[in-house]
Motif scaffolding. Structure first.
Motif, PDB file in Angstrom:
ATOM      1  N   VAL A 187     -37.160 -29.372  -6.654  1.00 56.34           N
ATOM      2  CA  VAL A 187     -37.804 -29.571  -5.356  1.00 56.34           C
ATOM      3  C   VAL A 187     -38.820 -28.450  -5.200  1.00 56.34           C
ATOM      4  O   VAL A 187     -38.460 -27.285  -5.298  1.00 56.34           O
ATOM      5  CB  VAL A 187     -36.790 -29.480  -4.200  1.00 56.34           C
ATOM      6  CG1 VAL A 187     -37.494 -29.639  -2.865  1.00 56.34           C
ATOM      7  CG2 VAL A 187     -35.715 -30.536  -4.368  1.00 56.34           C
TER       8      VAL A 187
ATOM      9  N   SER B 280     -33.202 -36.252  -2.727  1.00 56.27           N
ATOM     10  CA  SER B 280     -34.443 -35.560  -3.049  1.00 56.27           C
ATOM     11  C   SER B 280     -34.609 -35.131  -4.485  1.00 56.27           C
ATOM     12  O   SER B 280     -35.644 -34.645  -4.855  1.00 56.27           O
ATOM     13  CB  SER B 280     -34.595 -34.344  -2.144  1.00 56.27           C
ATOM     14  OG  SER B 280     -33.470 -33.514  -2.244  1.00 56.27           O
ATOM     15  N   PHE B 281     -33.595 -35.295  -5.321  1.00 56.36           N
ATOM     16  CA  PHE B 281     -33.771 -34.833  -6.687  1.00 56.36           C
ATOM     17  C   PHE B 281     -34.225 -35.976  -7.577  1.00 56.36           C
ATOM     18  O   PHE B 281     -33.625 -37.024  -7.596  1.00 56.36           O
ATOM     19  CB  PHE B 281     -32.464 -34.269  -7.239  1.00 56.36           C
ATOM     20  CG  PHE B 281     -32.555 -33.893  -8.690  1.00 56.36           C
ATOM     21  CD1 PHE B 281     -31.848 -34.593  -9.638  1.00 56.36           C
ATOM     22  CD2 PHE B 281     -33.378 -32.846  -9.084  1.00 56.36           C
ATOM     23  CE1 PHE B 281     -31.946 -34.239 -10.972  1.00 56.36           C
ATOM     24  CE2 PHE B 281     -33.468 -32.504 -10.409  1.00 56.36           C
ATOM     25  CZ  PHE B 281     -32.759 -33.198 -11.369  1.00 56.36           C
TER      26      PHE B 281
ATOM     27  N   GLY C 244     -42.191 -27.341  -9.123  1.00 51.05           N
ATOM     28  CA  GLY C 244     -41.871 -28.763  -9.027  1.00 51.05           C
ATOM     29  C   GLY C 244     -41.414 -29.403 -10.330  1.00 51.05           C
ATOM     30  O   GLY C 244     -41.483 -30.614 -10.480  1.00 51.05           O
TER      31      GLY C 244
ATOM     32  N   GLY D 208     -42.367 -32.508  -6.014  1.00 54.66           N
ATOM     33  CA  GLY D 208     -40.993 -32.861  -5.699  1.00 54.66           C
ATOM     34  C   GLY D 208     -40.874 -34.374  -5.643  1.00 54.66           C
ATOM     35  O   GLY D 208     -41.831 -35.103  -5.888  1.00 54.66           O
TER      36      GLY D 208
ATOM     37  N   VAL E 273     -39.167 -36.661  -2.996  1.00 56.31           N
ATOM     38  CA  VAL E 273     -38.405 -36.869  -1.774  1.00 56.31           C
ATOM     39  C   VAL E 273     -38.424 -38.351  -1.434  1.00 56.31           C
ATOM     40  O   VAL E 273     -39.474 -38.971  -1.378  1.00 56.31           O
ATOM     41  CB  VAL E 273     -39.044 -36.044  -0.629  1.00 56.31           C
ATOM     42  CG1 VAL E 273     -38.399 -36.399   0.684  1.00 56.31           C
ATOM     43  CG2 VAL E 273     -38.922 -34.561  -0.906  1.00 56.31           C
TER      44      VAL E 273
ATOM     45  N   GLU F 275     -36.779 -34.947   5.190  1.00 53.17           N
ATOM     46  CA  GLU F 275     -37.970 -34.238   4.715  1.00 53.17           C
ATOM     47  C   GLU F 275     -39.202 -35.151   4.818  1.00 53.17           C
ATOM     48  O   GLU F 275     -40.272 -34.724   5.243  1.00 53.17           O
ATOM     49  CB  GLU F 275     -37.808 -33.802   3.252  1.00 53.17           C
ATOM     50  CG  GLU F 275     -36.973 -32.558   3.038  1.00 53.17           C
ATOM     51  CD  GLU F 275     -35.475 -32.813   2.962  1.00 53.17           C
ATOM     52  OE1 GLU F 275     -35.043 -33.962   3.233  1.00 53.17           O
ATOM     53  OE2 GLU F 275     -34.732 -31.865   2.654  1.00 53.17           O
TER      54      GLU F 275
END
Lengths: 379, 379
Positions: A54, A113-114, B53, B117, B119, B125
């Protein structure tokens, strides 16, 4: 020389935290660990945040929520070992006299989120990954499936022996309200579950999840002022090695890192009362048990079979359920291990308390071949 | 107290490196910086890798390529300030006596592997991001477009004044074979280029790119043994602050961080011979020039107009072209700044040499509100 003392810990139950951002989760455990230590956010001089894949720097998000005191914040991405690396960096910053109060926090939301980075299909990274996949090497489960098969070949181990690790971990987790999986399992249930990578079924593998954990590390002088229980970081060993060789090379790296940790602490395997390890897959406990020096190579299966690694046994492993049952949201996992160890050394672990625990060993590996071993001692 | 000395530096030209992995790029500059220092890979005791990232730990990939000596490797993701944070952690590890030889490396391939990232749209987020976008706040260019407009309102600045920063940086980069953009530009070309976020056209914004850079930091005693030029890290200040307030709060954070750095080094703005700053957008040089103490607030535009921040001027900024022309692949950028500063302090910068340079200031900010200021001195 200043000693680093773990003065406060906190964690959130691992599992699902859909409605919170990573920063929300992190802020909550940082405040919790500070409260546990009798400190406030303005006391913190330095923060390391372990987080995987992230890029939007949740560490600074935490400091934005808790108050912009200006402290340095460093986000560490060392795969599974991110939280452990954050704990090490915080401990060393205190031990070196750089600061008196450091926070190590880890956050992860694998449910949302990963994504394992974002490598374009045309990149050389993607091509390397494709070559590995053609060879059947799907990290991480592919590696560990092969290691399991290898032990079955070398030592005549049975899949039921490996399953016992999961059974034991789930039993430990059934006494841990912060564990992601608190149900007990039988060997038959483990063996007959859905196959992931032959011979590993679902309960041989750790679950995905969300979570956060934090530790406050202070100088021994500060700890005395706070009246904190003197739980010192007596060893912080960190080695890199190979993750991908045919032989179980993480095991080798674990051996070397543990040797370094024992030397730092002036202790040996016989002095350790409990162990938290990277048991994302069942074979890992068995291999690391050998490499940490608790039995000879080839005897790990018998350790779990005899109950030696259960609470009440000779050297309890993963008293909180480990990665297999407490969960493994990557970023916070190493700090959840510290949380469990500190609670055990304080004698606060209730039904899963290891009687008379004074010295805990914490072990973590991460993709790419990093290994960390910490030894915490209640002086 | 041990002093940290930058004994070796290396970088690859910023731009496109399609056929190399991040680890390939990193390994090449690490070897280059070690060769520059007269050291080899087995001498390295600790490595920090700045990368944004990407979760597959390129730092350990570098050590796997160069030889598994077992050294600790920590990947740092502090957005734009990742390389600078790696440099700071390496410098502090040396200054604290923890190790004698540390490497800080930064890698980035924005053309292939950065996705900011990953998300999921359903995450909190993502919802926070959507609210910002509805307000027109698209980080980072949206922030800096608003800051540019704000200065035009507050000080009557013109877009041509901001354009001069890009013109100057491109001129500096035309003498830098490692710069991503080596073409010169006129004010008219900057102003009439394609609009990104009103009033900022393309040359007001730094390019995306690939690259790597590294620095070897050693103890002063080790530096003497190596016969390295005594380029010492006299200050390493790091503060967090807000990135998103209506007022240009990074500028405020820069001011506080610079004050801390000046105090650490026992120096002031008048002692600085050259500056590398985070000039991802033209308005940044102008604001930071004020906040670093080189002119009063509201006078930054005149500094660039007068040529004060050009090579040959009173206090040259971004002598290698800065983020706007040398490029900004995130992970390595802070270490490219160190590379340029070290080459300048060694007197090796050829047509872009700042005459008699002895003290260089290096500045970086990152999303989330981190700011680092290092001061390097040729003793």
């Amino acid at each position: 020389m200043t000693k680093a003392v773990v003065a406060g810990v906190a964690m959130l139950p691992f599992g699902r935290h859909r409605e919170s951002t990573l920063s929300d989760l992190g802020a909550e455990v940082v405040l919790g660990a500070l409260s546990d230590a009798g400190l406030g956010w303005p006391d913190v001089q330095l923060m390391y945040c372990g987080v995987v894949g992230v890029s939007m720097t949740p560490g600074t998000g935490i400091s934005a929520q808790l108050g912009q005191t200006g402290l340095p914040v460093i986000n560490i991405d060392n795969a599974s070992a991110s939280g452990s690396s954050a704990f090490r960096e915080g401990s060393l910053a205190v031990a070196s006299g750089r600061v008196d109060v450091a926070v190590a926090v880890g956050v992860g939301k694998l449910n949302q989120s990963f994504g394992g980075g974002s490598v374009r299909p045309s990149s050389p990274e993607a091509r390397e990954g494709n070559i590995r996949r053609m060879q059947g090497v799907m990290p991480p489960v592919g590696y560990f499936a092969m290691q399991t098969r290898r032990r079955m070949h070398d030592f005549g181990s049975t899949i039921e022996q490996f399953a016992l690790v999961s059974v034991k971990n789930h039993k430990h987790a059934s006494h841990n309200p912060f564990a992601q999986l608190q149900n007990e399992l039988t060997v038959e249930e483990v063996v007959n579950a859905r196959m992931i990578a032959d011979p590993l079924t679902v309960p041989h593998c750790c679950p995905m999840g969300d979570g956060a954990a934090a530790a406050v590390v202070v100088s021994d002088e500060k700890a005395r002022q706070l009246g904190a229980p003197p739980i010192t970081v007596d060893a912080s060993a960190f080695r890199t090695g190979s993750y991908e060789n045919g032989s179980p090379s993480e095991a080798k790296t674990t051996h070397l890192t543990a040797q370094e940790a024992y030397t730092q602490a002036g202790l040996g395997p016989d002095d350790i009362d409990l162990v938290q390890i990277h048991d994302a897959f069942t074979v890992e406990e068995i291999e690391y048990c050998e490499q940490l020096g608790f039995c000879d190579v080839g005897e790990g299966e018998r350790m779990v079979e005899n109950g030696d690694t259960s609470i009440g046994g000779r050297i309890p492993f993963s008293t909180d359920g480990g990665l297999l049952a407490r969960g493994h949201p990557l970023g916070p996992t190493g700090l959840a291990q510290v949380w469990e160890t500190v609670q055990q050394l304080r004698g606060l672990s209730g039904p899963r308390q290891v009687a008379g625990a004074r010295v805990g060993l914490v072990h973590m590996v991460g993709v790419g071949g990093v290994c960390l071993v910490h030894i915490l001692k209640h002086s």
